[in-house]
Design a protein around this motif. Structure first.
Motif, PDB file in Angstrom:
ATOM      1  N   LEU A 174       6.013  -9.015  73.262  1.00  0.00           N
ATOM      2  CA  LEU A 174       6.181  -8.755  74.693  1.00  0.00           C
ATOM      3  C   LEU A 174       5.949 -10.018  75.513  1.00  0.00           C
ATOM      4  N   SER A 175       4.997 -10.827  75.069  1.00  0.00           N
ATOM      5  CA  SER A 175       4.710 -12.042  75.828  1.00  0.00           C
ATOM      6  C   SER A 175       5.920 -12.955  75.851  1.00  0.00           C
ATOM      7  N   ILE A 176       6.601 -13.068  74.725  1.00  0.00           N
ATOM      8  CA  ILE A 176       7.780 -13.938  74.691  1.00  0.00           C
ATOM      9  C   ILE A 176       8.866 -13.403  75.616  1.00  0.00           C
ATOM     10  N   SER A 177       9.110 -12.109  75.558  1.00  0.00           N
ATOM     11  CA  SER A 177      10.155 -11.625  76.466  1.00  0.00           C
ATOM     12  C   SER A 177       9.671 -11.674  77.915  1.00  0.00           C
ATOM     13  N   GLY A 178       8.370 -11.532  78.121  1.00  0.00           N
ATOM     14  CA  GLY A 178       7.827 -11.663  79.476  1.00  0.00           C
ATOM     15  C   GLY A 178       7.987 -13.075  80.008  1.00  0.00           C
ATOM     16  N   LEU A 179       7.723 -14.049  79.150  1.00  0.00           N
ATOM     17  CA  LEU A 179       7.876 -15.446  79.575  1.00  0.00           C
ATOM     18  C   LEU A 179       9.341 -15.777  79.821  1.00  0.00           C
ATOM     19  N   ALA A 180      10.225 -15.224  78.981  1.00  0.00           N
ATOM     20  CA  ALA A 180      11.660 -15.470  79.178  1.00  0.00           C
ATOM     21  C   ALA A 180      12.098 -14.923  80.537  1.00  0.00           C
ATOM     22  N   LEU A 181      11.618 -13.722  80.838  1.00  0.00           N
ATOM     23  CA  LEU A 181      11.927 -13.137  82.150  1.00  0.00           C
ATOM     24  C   LEU A 181      11.322 -14.012  83.258  1.00  0.00           C
ATOM     25  N   ASN A 225       4.432 -12.860  63.170  1.00  0.00           N
ATOM     26  CA  ASN A 225       4.678 -11.493  62.700  1.00  0.00           C
ATOM     27  C   ASN A 225       5.682 -10.759  63.568  1.00  0.00           C
ATOM     28  N   ALA A 226       5.937 -11.356  64.733  1.00  0.00           N
ATOM     29  CA  ALA A 226       6.729 -10.609  65.702  1.00  0.00           C
ATOM     30  C   ALA A 226       8.223 -10.832  65.508  1.00  0.00           C
ATOM     31  N   THR A 227       8.978  -9.829  65.855  1.00  0.00           N
ATOM     32  CA  THR A 227      10.427  -9.942  65.834  1.00  0.00           C
ATOM     33  C   THR A 227      10.898  -9.993  67.282  1.00  0.00           C
ATOM     34  N   VAL A 228      11.577 -11.079  67.637  1.00  0.00           N
ATOM     35  CA  VAL A 228      12.071 -11.165  69.016  1.00  0.00           C
ATOM     36  C   VAL A 228      13.564 -11.441  69.021  1.00  0.00           C
ATOM     37  N   LEU A 229      14.189 -11.082  70.126  1.00  0.00           N
ATOM     38  CA  LEU A 229      15.619 -11.337  70.276  1.00  0.00           C
ATOM     39  C   LEU A 229      15.863 -12.846  70.359  1.00  0.00           C
ATOM     40  N   LEU A 230      16.856 -13.291  69.645  1.00  0.00           N
ATOM     41  CA  LEU A 230      17.221 -14.710  69.726  1.00  0.00           C
ATOM     42  C   LEU A 230      17.554 -15.071  71.176  1.00  0.00           C
ATOM     43  N   SER A 231      18.233 -14.144  71.862  1.00  0.00           N
ATOM     44  CA  SER A 231      18.598 -14.397  73.265  1.00  0.00           C
ATOM     45  C   SER A 231      17.373 -14.695  74.124  1.00  0.00           C
ATOM     46  N   SER A 232      16.278 -13.985  73.862  1.00  0.00           N
ATOM     47  CA  SER A 232      15.061 -14.234  74.652  1.00  0.00           C
ATOM     48  C   SER A 232      14.572 -15.653  74.430  1.00  0.00           C
ATOM     49  N   LEU A 283      14.447 -18.502  77.194  1.00  0.00           N
ATOM     50  CA  LEU A 283      13.189 -19.163  77.541  1.00  0.00           C
ATOM     51  C   LEU A 283      13.342 -20.676  77.440  1.00  0.00           C
ATOM     52  N   GLY A 284      13.958 -21.130  76.339  1.00  0.00           N
ATOM     53  CA  GLY A 284      14.123 -22.571  76.133  1.00  0.00           C
ATOM     54  C   GLY A 284      15.025 -23.197  77.174  1.00  0.00           C
ATOM     55  N   ALA A 285      16.167 -22.576  77.421  1.00  0.00           N
ATOM     56  CA  ALA A 285      17.145 -23.182  78.323  1.00  0.00           C
ATOM     57  C   ALA A 285      16.647 -23.199  79.765  1.00  0.00           C
ATOM     58  N   THR A 286      16.096 -22.080  80.219  1.00  0.00           N
ATOM     59  CA  THR A 286      15.640 -22.053  81.614  1.00  0.00           C
ATOM     60  C   THR A 286      14.457 -22.996  81.805  1.00  0.00           C
ATOM     61  N   THR A 287      13.580 -23.077  80.796  1.00  0.00           N
ATOM     62  CA  THR A 287      12.468 -24.015  80.914  1.00  0.00           C
ATOM     63  C   THR A 287      12.989 -25.446  80.974  1.00  0.00           C
TER      64      THR A 287
END
Ligand code: ATP
Ligand code: MG
Lengths: 268, 297
Positions: free
Chosen positions: B7-14, B133-140, B144-148
């Motif tokens: 959730l943190s990764i998708s939260g940061l991406a958002l 351990n987490a599974t995240v969407l590649l898009s996220s 995150l990388g591109a917008t940062t």
């Protein structure tokens, strides 16, 4: 500087109106020679700043318009050029009240004055400002807003010198400065003038201005009421009475002007 | 733990997308002293343009083209309409930008229709990757990388280049900048260009799976609003930091708070940031970094 050499800056019969109604200049003419300091004196509201704005192109920002007259530098009509272009042509105004960009560092203030120049020329000019005033180098990374009033005025002038101006228009550079800072700023003005930059110096402090200048104009309610070589103006009884603070009337008058001015500043 | 990381990764991406929105909004505010409520529609336009441009251009080129076109439109709006509004009452400019937003929205509907579109990606839109351990969407992750990266570039541009110095000078005083020979008009137009282009980038990444692109995408900009207020309008860094916190807060509260609130919790995460913003403003009326007082409208 001989009478026959053509002037650098020539203002002819200039009329200016603010907001299409307030008449600020009613046809003034003046000349700034290729070299030297010319003083433009006068009480509050006489139109001194307006004259500088008309020359530098900043009138538009104040909703002022030139309704008549001309401003030319070395024969070239300046009135068609926007302000930023006039600056690059060598007409630089140092605004009243120092107007340092307080959020920018000292160095960035200088760099802003050299926007659009080649990196090398810009760096050289910054370096020459630092050489003139080592205090600016020491504090180059600090926010310029933290400099003292005198240091800010020196920075403001150095920032204007980044364009290697032909003519420098100084609007009340001594306002609110300590006597020591007044000395430093007048010394800088003398040096600039000696380096070949023409100066048009607007002041209410006529005694300092007439010491620096070789020629002066006195402006009142939008008209030139008196002009002549600086030493003649210094000896003129009217100038002594109203601008140099001799004679009781004059002293009180001048003092009151200053008080009014302070009050106005508080309000604005 | 795994879920928290996910959730943190998708939260940061958002949050990174919110940060781009907040950045554009506050850069424009600083330059032109107005609240640009058309900002959300620029974002939406960027996303729609992207969905169309990928048909004719390689993905990355389409991204740049969509950003450039949106930025160009923003600059055009500034030059033709909004420049005249400098110094007018705040209320006038708000109404005007709201109106421009509506016009843009109408234009988008006319040009692209009202259908919901998926945002195409060169990778499989539903691809997932393992992070610990987490599974995240590649898009996220890409988002995150591109917008940062865009944020860092913008920061470098504004802080380290002559153009950035000119932008900050013009924001602080147009009169002083003109007197220094800075072409203020062009600098302002460029500032709007950057705001439009970054809005488009934010829109493009916000439109990716699991979200999609529709004519309501522009409202996302309103969700970034608390970040702008909390961060302090005057402080770009503050707005960006607050935006990341906001993204995290939104995603985490959706997962951890909504389920405990029953029917009331259905969309709680969308309201929560506003509640947090109000609480924050009560405690720190000048924003995170604000030296200047927040202007009350
Ligand atoms: N922006 C403006 N809008 C309307 N009127 C103005 C504006 N600026 C100046 N004026 C008016 O024009 C006249 C000349 O003003 P100006 O500022 O040129 O005087 P000044 O000689 O520089 O005075 P000071 O010593 O107070 O700076 C004054 O009557 C002033 O009220
Ligand atoms: Mg004045």
């Amino acid at each position: 500087m001989t009478a026959s050499s053509p002037p650098l800056l020539q203002v002819r019969n200039l009329q200016v109106v603010y907001h299409s109604v307030v008449r600020a200049l009613r046809g003034i003419s003046l000349e700034v020679p290729q070299q030297g300091v010319v003083a433009l004196l006068g009480p509050n509201g006489a139109g001194k700043s307006t004259a500088l704005r008309a020359i530098s192109g900043l009138l538009e920002l104040h909703d002022g318009t030139i309704t008549k007259g001309s401003v030319a530098m070395s024969g070239q009509n300046l009135l068609r050029l926007p302000a930023d272009v006039r600056v690059r042509e060598g007409v630089v105004q140092i605004l009243e009240g120092r107007r340092i960009l307080g959020e920018l560092s000292v160095e960035e203030n200088l760099l802003a004055g050299g926007f659009g120049m080649g990196a090398k020329a810009r760096a050289e000019l910054v370096e020459s400002a630092f050489t003139r005033f080592p205090v600016l180098r020491e504090r180059r990374r600090q926010k310029a807003g933290y400099l003292s009033g005198g240091e800010q005025q020196l920075l403001a002038i150095c920032r204007g010198l980044m364009r290697r101006p032909k003519v420098l228009l100084l609007d009340e550079p001594f306002l609110g400065l300590s006597p020591k800072a007044v000395g430093e700023v007048s010394e800088l003005i003398q040096r600039i003038s000696a380096e070949g930059v023409s100066v048009l110096l607007v002041e209410q402090n006529a005694s300092v201005a007439l010491r620096l200048a070789h020629y002066g104009y006195v402006l009142e309610t939008g008209k030139v009421v008196l002009d002549g070589p600086a030493d003649r103006l210094r000896d003129d009884p009217d100038v002594q009475e109203f601008y140099l603070g001799f004679g009781r009337e004059g002293q009180r008058g001048y003092h009151e002007l200053k008080r009014y001015r302070r009050k106005r500043r508080w309000l604005s | 733990m795994t879920q928290l990381l996910q959730l943190s990764i998708s939260g940061l991406a958002l949050g990174a997308s919110y940060a781009l929105i907040a950045l554009g909004f506050s850069v424009v505010y600083r330059a032109s002293r107005l609240f640009n409520f058309a900002h959300g529609e620029l974002l939406s336009l960027g996303a729609f343009l992207m969905t169309a441009l990928v048909d004719v251009l390689p993905w990355w080129l389409a991204l740049f083209a969509a950003a450039a076109l949106t930025g160009g439109l923003a600059a055009l709006l500034e030059r033709t309409v909004l420049r005249r509004m400098v110094g007018r009452p705040v209320f006038t400019t708000i109404i005007l930008t709201l109106f421009l937003g509506l016009l843009l929205r109408a234009g988008i509907v006319i040009a692209f229709g009202t259908d919901t579109r998926g945002m195409p990606t060169p990778w499989d839109a539903m691809a997932e990757v393992q992070v610990g351990n987490a599974t995240v969407l590649l898009s996220s992750l890409v988002s995150l990388g591109a917008t940062t990266a865009v944020l860092v570039l913008m920061h470098a541009l504004v802080q380290r280049t002559p153009l950035g110095v000119a932008m900050r000078a013009a924001s602080e005083s147009q009169e002083v900048s003109l007197a220094l020979g800075i072409p203020v008009g062009r600098v302002l137009a460029f500032t709007w260009f950057l705001a439009g282009a970054t809005a488009a980038v934010a829109g493009i990444f916000l439109g990716m799976f699991p979200r999609s692109v529709d004519s309501n995408l522009g409202y996302v900009a309103l969700r970034a609003f608390p970040a702008i207020i909390v961060g302090g309008l005057e402080s770009v860094v503050g707005a960006v930091v607050a935006a990341f916190m906001l993204g995290l807060l939104e995603v985490l509260s959706q997962a951890y708070v909504n389920p405990h609130l029953g029917a009331f919790g259905h969309n709680f995460h969308a309201v929560f940031p506003y509640a947090a913003m109000i609480l924050f403003l009560v405690l720190r009326p000048r924003g995170l970094w604000g030296e200047h007082e927040v202007r009350r409208v």
